[in-house]
Structure formats: structure tokens, C-alpha cells
Scaffold this active site. Structure first.
Site, PDB file in Angstrom:
ATOM      1  N   ASN A 190       0.840  -1.202   0.000  1.00 10.50           N
ATOM      2  CA  ASN A 190       0.000   0.000   0.000  1.00 10.50           C
ATOM      3  C   ASN A 190       0.866   1.240   0.000  1.00 10.50           C
ATOM      4  O   ASN A 190       1.956   1.264   0.567  1.00 10.50           O
ATOM      5  CB  ASN A 190      -0.977  -0.024   1.181  1.00 10.50           C
ATOM      6  CG  ASN A 190      -0.411   0.673   2.413  1.00 10.50           C
ATOM      7  OD1 ASN A 190      -0.457   1.899   2.542  1.00 10.50           O
ATOM      8  ND2 ASN A 190       0.159  -0.126   3.320  1.00 10.50           N
TER       9      ASN A 190
ATOM     10  N   PHE B 140      -1.588   8.073   4.444  1.00 13.11           N
ATOM     11  CA  PHE B 140      -2.398   8.642   5.542  1.00 13.11           C
ATOM     12  C   PHE B 140      -3.658   9.338   5.037  1.00 13.11           C
ATOM     13  O   PHE B 140      -3.970  10.466   5.434  1.00 13.11           O
ATOM     14  CB  PHE B 140      -1.582   9.642   6.382  1.00 13.11           C
ATOM     15  CG  PHE B 140      -0.524   9.037   7.267  1.00 13.11           C
ATOM     16  CD1 PHE B 140      -0.440   7.670   7.474  1.00 13.11           C
ATOM     17  CD2 PHE B 140       0.401   9.861   7.907  1.00 13.11           C
ATOM     18  CE1 PHE B 140       0.543   7.135   8.312  1.00 13.11           C
ATOM     19  CE2 PHE B 140       1.385   9.339   8.735  1.00 13.11           C
ATOM     20  CZ  PHE B 140       1.456   7.980   8.936  1.00 13.11           C
TER      21      PHE B 140
ATOM     22  N   SER C  52       5.526   4.910   8.858  1.00 14.18           N
ATOM     23  CA  SER C  52       4.865   4.594   7.583  1.00 14.18           C
ATOM     24  C   SER C  52       5.742   5.095   6.447  1.00 14.18           C
ATOM     25  O   SER C  52       6.286   6.191   6.520  1.00 14.18           O
ATOM     26  CB  SER C  52       3.488   5.253   7.515  1.00 14.18           C
ATOM     27  OG  SER C  52       2.613   4.593   8.383  1.00 14.18           O
TER      28      SER C  52
ATOM     29  N   ASN D 156       4.937   6.011   3.434  1.00  9.62           N
ATOM     30  CA  ASN D 156       4.276   6.735   2.342  1.00  9.62           C
ATOM     31  C   ASN D 156       4.079   8.224   2.584  1.00  9.62           C
ATOM     32  O   ASN D 156       3.396   8.893   1.822  1.00  9.62           O
ATOM     33  CB  ASN D 156       2.932   6.067   2.043  1.00  9.62           C
ATOM     34  CG  ASN D 156       3.114   4.596   1.700  1.00  9.62           C
ATOM     35  OD1 ASN D 156       3.937   4.258   0.847  1.00  9.62           O
ATOM     36  ND2 ASN D 156       2.405   3.719   2.391  1.00  9.62           N
ATOM     37  N   THR D 157       4.665   8.739   3.670  1.00  2.92           N
ATOM     38  CA  THR D 157       4.655  10.183   3.903  1.00  2.92           C
ATOM     39  C   THR D 157       6.105  10.629   3.879  1.00  2.92           C
ATOM     40  O   THR D 157       6.901  10.196   4.722  1.00  2.92           O
ATOM     41  CB  THR D 157       4.013  10.515   5.271  1.00  2.92           C
ATOM     42  OG1 THR D 157       2.650  10.099   5.243  1.00  2.92           O
ATOM     43  CG2 THR D 157       4.086  11.992   5.582  1.00  2.92           C
TER      44      THR D 157
ATOM     45  N   LYS E 280       5.610   3.393  17.146  1.00  2.00           N
ATOM     46  CA  LYS E 280       5.609   2.317  16.146  1.00  2.00           C
ATOM     47  C   LYS E 280       6.784   2.510  15.206  1.00  2.00           C
ATOM     48  O   LYS E 280       6.935   3.575  14.604  1.00  2.00           O
ATOM     49  CB  LYS E 280       4.287   2.319  15.365  1.00  2.00           C
ATOM     50  CG  LYS E 280       4.176   1.162  14.367  1.00  2.00           C
ATOM     51  CD  LYS E 280       2.745   1.006  13.876  1.00  2.00           C
ATOM     52  CE  LYS E 280       2.606  -0.110  12.859  1.00  2.00           C
ATOM     53  NZ  LYS E 280       1.213  -0.286  12.410  1.00  2.00           N
TER      54      LYS E 280
ATOM     55  N   ASN F  51       5.947  -1.617  11.389  1.00  2.00           N
ATOM     56  CA  ASN F  51       5.161  -1.150  10.237  1.00  2.00           C
ATOM     57  C   ASN F  51       5.489  -1.987   8.981  1.00  2.00           C
ATOM     58  O   ASN F  51       6.183  -2.996   9.067  1.00  2.00           O
ATOM     59  CB  ASN F  51       5.457   0.331  10.007  1.00  2.00           C
ATOM     60  CG  ASN F  51       4.187   1.098   9.679  1.00  2.00           C
ATOM     61  OD1 ASN F  51       3.450   0.692   8.774  1.00  2.00           O
ATOM     62  ND2 ASN F  51       3.919   2.160  10.400  1.00  2.00           N
TER      63      ASN F  51
END
Ligand SMILES: Cc1cc2nc3c(=O)[nH]c(=O)nc-3n(C[C@H](O)[C@H](O)[C@H](O)COP(=O)(O)O)c2cc1C
Length: 371
Positions: free
Chosen positions: A118, A122, A180, A182-183, A218, A247
Site C-alpha cells: 500500500n 495517511f 509509515s 508513504n509520507t 511504532k 510497520n
């Protein structure tokens, strides 16, 4: 003989799986959330075997199997997930302001690898919505909130502090998500100097605005050995209460077979099990078994969940395997865990936490001290 409540329920998921599979991944997820929020699923979560229960951070967890962040980003269905038998649910990642995330398509199912990639970025409805939904909850049961920062924020720390201040008293625990993929720049917050400063600030804000709410961080499975050691050393100093490990990964194991393997984003599911469990074991060792850890990454069976617990996880979480196996997986894992504990002579989960380690330290691990 007492029949435990984790007795199997009829599994209807195989009937709906073809429909969900025919839809694009994100549409299938929306449909799942809509079904759960309209009350589909078993009506009553039966009682769990006592051996699966434990008290952590003063909270009573009926079983150690939770739902990982990202499944219910906007706190739409936490109680539905608890009704399906989860011991706790983590909502989020939520950011202070709503944001739409990356362009679609941005979720890919890798069937051949029992994995997902993915790059959502966010997407979420913002803290106001989460706040309203948590306030409207009528059910008890442990619901944590995973906090993030807006992509375009001018002040990263301020976003996390805002989250702690606003949902801190409504959450059963909070997670600071700095992992994460993706940021842009988010994972840089895991660097020693930045993370130490950030966690010190969030702990101070928690102590002020929501004293007693457990605060976890996390982390990513892609940390270097030096970064792992840094985090293990600084986590106890900052006053945080636990670590979620971990993650999704940006690594792409050569074993991947699916055509989507080259998509950008975070990989979850089966291929993540080994690296995330190795990181979990390492962090347990580096923190001398004294800090509660939540193990997440690639759990698809009771044996996987048990391996995480023996590696050092007090609690575990799932996401990707639910996509492939459906919600009956939760009951299967609980039944298997109760059986494995009995087989190995443990009277409770707490006794099994970290059982694979022989600690060099003279101190007893937390799991033993609590007993
Ligand atoms: C579609 C999707 C969205 C996710 N969104 C989030 C998120 O918003 N915040 C977060 O901390 N983790 C998020 N995750 C990561 C999961 O919480 C979990 O750490 C990871 O998927 C590994 O567990 P699994 O292999 O059981 O899926 C997401 C995972 C997936 C598959």
C-alpha cells in the site's frame, strides 16, 4: 469439561470472498467497513479462555489478538472489530487535519505471496471525526489511537502533540507513528536525536493532558542495526510505555512472485513475518524484556502469533491476513494459542512472553515479575 467461548463459529467469509476479490482493493475495503458498521458479523463476542487474558498498563486485555492500524483509519468500526473477537483494536493513523492521501490505485493485493503493498499516504478524515466517533462509543473494550502528522504540516512535532492533547483521554492507548513509508520524511523522525526530542515532548504533553494513557511508538522493520540500538536505548529514557514492531517494509524480498511486487509502497503480510519477528526479538533483548512490545507483521496463524509472543510480544496485531482469510482467523488464532500455551505448560500468555530468550541480565524480565 467447560466449552470455551472461542469455539468455532460458522465462517461465511468464503461466500463473500469472490465478490471482494473482484473489486479493486480499496473498494473491497470500503465495502467491508460498511458491512461491519451496519452490524454484519457475529452479534456476541463470547468469553475468552482465562489463559489468554492479561493486564498491561492497568488495562485488562481479554486476549492478545488485536487489529492493526490502517484497517479502521477513522474509528468507524472499532466495536465491530471487538465483537468479532479481537482483544483490542487500533484506529488511525489519524492526522490533525483531513487529507486525501496519494493518487489511486494505491493498494495492491499480492495473492501469490499472501501480501499487500500500500501507498495510501495517511488518507483520513482528521482528528475531529475520530474524536466525535470515540465520544459516541457506547461499548467498552480496548481501543487505541494511532497518531500521525499531516503531509504538509509546518511543524511535525506539533501535529503529534495536537493528537495527544485531543484524543488522549478517549484512547485506551496512543501510538506515535513515525514509520509509515508513504509520507515523505516521516521515517526520518526515527533518527536518534529527532526521536528523543519528539518522544520527550509527547510524553510531557500526555502527562499534562491525559495522564495515565499509555504511549507507544511504532517503528519500521527497515531500521539499521545502529538505529535499532539507539531506539532501544532512548525509549525507556523518554518515559514511553511500549513499542509497536512494526510497520510495513520498503524492502522487496526476491521471493515475491506476484506481478505487483514492483509497486512502490509498504509491503505487509507473509514476507514481512520473518524480518519483523527478528526485529521484535532484537528489541526485546535490547530492552531486557522490560518494555511491553506489540508484535505485528505477517501473522497468518496461531503458530505465527505464538512465535511473536515467545519472541517478546505481549500483544499481537493483524491486518493483511484478515484480507485473505477473513475474520474467522481471529477465533482460529485464539483457539490455537490457548492450545499451545496448555501444551507448553504455561498457565497464561504473560508466562510465554519472551520465552525464547535466555536473558543475560540478572534482572527478571517484566513478564516474570508481573506473574
Ligand atoms: C492497507 C494498509 C494500510 C495501513 N495503514 C496503516 C496506518 O495508517 N498506520 C499504521 O501505523 N500502519 C498502517 N498499516 C500497517 C499495519 O498496521 C501493519 O503494521 C502492517 O500491515 C504489518 O502487519 P500485517 O502483515 O499483519 O498486515 C497499514 C497496512 C495496510 C496493509
Amino acid at each position: 469439561m467447560i466449552a470455551f467461548s472461542v469455539a468455532p463459529m460458522p465462517d461465511l467469509y468464503p461466500l463473500v470472498r469472490p465478490l471482494l476479490r473482484a473489486l479493486p482493493a480499496e473498494a473491497a475495503h470500503r465495502l467491508t467497513l460498511a458491512a461491519l458498521s451496519s452490524g454484519f458479523g457475529p452479534l456476541i463476542a463470547a468469553r475468552d479462555p482465562p489463559s489468554l487474558g492479561q493486564t498491561l498498563w492497568g488495562r485488562s486485555f481479554p486476549n492478545p489478538v488485536g487489529i492493526a492500524a490502517g484497517f479502521d483509519k477513522d474509528a468507524q468500526v472499532p466495536d465491530a472489530m471487538l465483537r468479532l473477537g479481537a482483544g483490542f483494536a487500533e484506529t488511525g493513523t489519524v492526522t490533525p487535519r483531513p487529507q486525501s492521501g496519494n493518487p489511486k490505485p494505491r493498494i495492491f493485493r499480492l495473492y501469490e505471496d499472501a501480501a499487500v503493498i500500500n501507498r495510501l499516504g495517511f488518507n483520513n478524515q482528521g482528528l475531529d471525526q475520530t474524536l466525535a466517533r470515540l465520544r459516541a462509543r457506547r461499548h467498552s473494550g480496548i481501543v487505541g489511537v494511532n497518531l500521525g502528522k499531516n503531509r504538509d504540516t509546518a511543524d511535525d512535532a506539533a501535529d503529534y502533540l495536537d493528537g495527544v492533547r485531543r484524543v488522549g483521554t478517549l484512547a485506551d492507548y496512543l501510538v506515535i507513528n513515525v514509520s509509515s513509508p508513504n509520507t515523505p520524511g516521516l521515517r526520518d523522525l526515527q533518527r536518534r536525536d529527532i526521536l528523543g526530542d519528539l518522544l520527550t515532548q509527547v510524553v510531557a504533553t500526555r502527562d499534562d493532558a491525559a495522564p495515565g494513557t499509555p504511549l507507544l511508538v511504532k517503528i519500521a522493520p527497515d531500521l539499521t542495526p545502529a538505529e535499532r540500538a539507539d531506539i532501544a536505548a532512548l525509549a525507556p529514557q523518554t518515559g514511553i510505555d511500549g513499542i509497536v514492531i512494526g510497520n510495513t517494509t520498503v524492502a522487496r524480498p526476491s521471493s515475491l512472485r506476484s506481478a505487483h511486487a514492483g509497486e512502490a509502497g509498504g509491503l505487509s503480510g507473509g514476507p514481512l513475518f520473518a524480518p519483523s519477528t527478528a526485529l521484535l526479538a532484537e528489541m526485546y533483548r535490547l530492552t531486557d524484556g522490560k518494555m511491553p512490545l506489540i508484535g505485528v507483521g505477517g501473522i497468518a496463524s496461531a503458530a505465527d502469533a505464538y512465535a511473536k509472543i515467545r519472541a517478546g510480544a505481549s500483544l499481537v496485531q493483524l491486518y493483511t491476513a484478515l484480507v485473505f482469510q477473513g475474520p474467522a482467523l481471529i477465533g482460529r488464532i485464539k483457539r490455537g494459542l490457548a492450545e499451545m500455551l496448555r501444551r507448553d505448560g504455561f498457565s497464561s500468555i504473560t508466562e510465554a512472553v519472551g520465552a525464547d530468550h535466555v536473558l543475560a541480565s540478572a534482572d527478571q524480565p517484566r513478564s516474570r515479575r508481573q506473574a
